[in-house]
Design a protein around this motif. Structure first.
Motif, PDB file in Angstrom:
ATOM      1  N   ASN A 102      -7.585   0.249  -3.925  1.00  0.00           N
ATOM      2  CA  ASN A 102      -6.292  -0.350  -4.255  1.00  0.00           C
ATOM      3  C   ASN A 102      -6.124  -0.203  -5.766  1.00  0.00           C
TER       4      ASN A 102
ATOM      5  N   ARG B 136       0.821  -1.208   0.000  1.00  0.00           N
ATOM      6  CA  ARG B 136       0.000   0.000   0.000  1.00  0.00           C
ATOM      7  C   ARG B 136       0.856   1.258   0.000  1.00  0.00           C
TER       8      ARG B 136
ATOM      9  N   GLU C  97       2.613   1.657  -3.366  1.00  0.00           N
ATOM     10  CA  GLU C  97       1.660   2.162  -4.354  1.00  0.00           C
ATOM     11  C   GLU C  97       1.464   3.671  -4.190  1.00  0.00           C
TER      12      GLU C  97
END
Length: 474
Positions: free
Chosen positions: A448, A354, A357
């Motif tokens: 996501n 996460r 990203e």
């Protein structure tokens, strides 16, 4: 080294063979070059000893034909070395099968062979996946160690090409101008240019031209004699003298004053200068590299930088792309920075998917310097949740700023005008459908973005562009 080393090379490249012959013989070693694995095998069957077997994978169309099992078994994996073009991975499976971990890349240099013969670990070129044990999700990359725990990393096509350009330009003994935004890694590229030059055994020095006023910069570069000014108790050599026979990087040269530009031009033209207070000149042989983050053409146009000095420095130019244009390198850079920065800060903690990203979405205006500070701060605080929220907030703030700039440049009539034709109607319907699909995919994935991009069957970069284009936010 106490004994002569013999290398058996398989290559039909005359330049490679010539480099191997001349380099090893001058060091008191021996080398034999043959064009095929079969001829190498014959020599070994006849009892010829070898300390290293070098495969030139660039000259063989079929890797299967190159790695003859009988030949590999006879020598042993610890004595095997591959010579490859940077980015070529056609030989990976065979290298993994035969446990070959030593890899050199073209252009082959004498110091590469010196490392090979001295038993020093060959770290001049390491390509991820080269031994077949890297994750398939990790792209091929080039990692190179430099002095003072610094490193060069290339994974994007532009940085891979930049590395190839550096290897070509490095041996050429003329000035190089390095361009790029602040914090993008210009000093790293300069260190790389020095590493692959014949001067690499001599000093590499760096002077920040923006950090010192003109008077101090002059004494820093050229030195001074005792009594040249108040406080000059004893003579001091300048950076040009200290870097004699080596390399000098003039960082932020675009900030140099006109007076210093004139003096620097004189040094570059004839290699001589005078210390402050000296009665005679000093002759030096220094390779000068220059770096700047300003627009040099604009500086020349505004009379802030001498045109003749620019052309003297601009014999060869390397432009380093900003970090936002090579986002695929961010996870690799974070990993390296974490491992190297963990000394004294405890064990490095792997970054979550996460946070990686989020880091790839952020635009990093401070480039590598800002990324390194982020990694260090996260290691110290050990709070990845806070770090993630900080990145997301900065990204949203940047999107808002971009939208405001666009609205200022093109004022938007908030009263929607009715479509004027069939094309407008179709375009509006497509936009609304695309927005709904994006929102549904992002909501289903809990925002996501990588998962959403996979579900939509589009690239991750395309998804980021569309999110920004439509002004979507979590």
């Amino acid at each position: 080294m106490t004994h002569a080393v013999q290398i058996l090379a398989i290559s039909n490249d005359t330049d490679v063979c010539g480099m191997i012959y001349s380099s090893l013989q001058s060091l008191g070693h021996k080398a034999i070059c043959v064009p095929s694995p079969e001829e190498a095998l014959q020599l070994l069957h006849h009892g010829m000893p070898t300390d290293f077997l070098l495969f030139d994978a660039t000259q063989n169309k079929s890797s299967a034909a190159l790695f003859v099992p009988a030949l590999v078994r006879k020598v042993g994996s610890e004595k095997l070395c591959i010579l490859s073009e940077l980015g070529d991975t056609s030989w990976e499976d065979y290298a993994a099968k035969w446990n070959i971990t030593t890899v050199l890349t073209k252009h082959l240099l004498r110091k590469d062979l010196e490392r090979l013969t001295s038993g020093t670990k060959v770290d001049a070129a390491f390509t991820a996946n080269s031994v077949g044990n890297a994750s398939p999700k990790v792209p091929n990359y080039h990692l190179e160690e430099l002095d003072n725990n610094r490193f060069f990393l290339a994974a994007s096509p532009t940085m891979m090409q930049l590395y190839k350009d550096v290897r070509v330009l490095a041996p050429v003994d003329i000035p190089v101008l390095i361009l790029g935004e602040s914090g993008v890694g210009k000093e790293i590229v300069a260190m790389l240019l020095h590493k692959y030059h014949v001067r690499s055994e001599n000093r590499f020095l760096n002077v920040n031209c923006a950090a010192l006023p003109t008077e101090l910069l002059e004494s820093e570069l050229f030195g001074y004699e005792a009594g040249a000014f108040t406080g000059a108790i004893k003579a001091k050599p300048g950076k040009f003298e200290l870097a004699n026979k080596g390399t000098l990087l003039l960082d932020e040269i675009g900030e140099m004053s006109p007076q210093m530009q004139a003096k620097l031009l004189h040094v570059l033209q004839d290699g001589s200068f005078s210390r402050l207070g000296a009665r005679c000149s000093t002759q030096v042989d220094v390779r000068v590299l220059a770096a700047t983050n300003i627009n040099m053409e604009k500086a020349i146009e505004e009379k802030r930088f001498r045109e003749d000095l620019y052309y003297r420095l601009n014999a060869l130019t390397i432009t380093i792309p900003p970090l936002r244009e090579r986002r695929e390198e961010i996870p690799l850079l974070m990993e390296q920075m974490s491992q190297r920065g963990a000394f004294g800060l405890g064990q490095p903690t792997p970054f979550s998917d996460r946070i990686i990203e989020a880091a790839q979405e952020y635009h990093w205006p401070g480039n590598l310097r800002e990324l390194r500070n982020f990694v260090t701060r996260t290691l110290i605080l050990q709070d990845q949740e806070s770090a993630y929220n900080d990145l997301r907030a900065k990204t949203r703030s940047n999107h808002v700023a971009i939208s405001e700039n666009l609205s200022q440049e093109r004022p938007i009539d908030k009263t929607p005008s009715p479509p004027t034709g069939m094309k407008d109607v179709i375009s509006e319907v497509k936009n609304q459908a695309e927005i709904r699909m994006l929102q549904d995919a992002l909501s289903a994935s809990g925002w996501n973005r990588r998962k959403a991009a996979t579900n939509l069957n589009i690239s991750y970069r395309s998804l980021l562009y569309k999110i920004q284009q439509h002004g979507l936010s979590a």
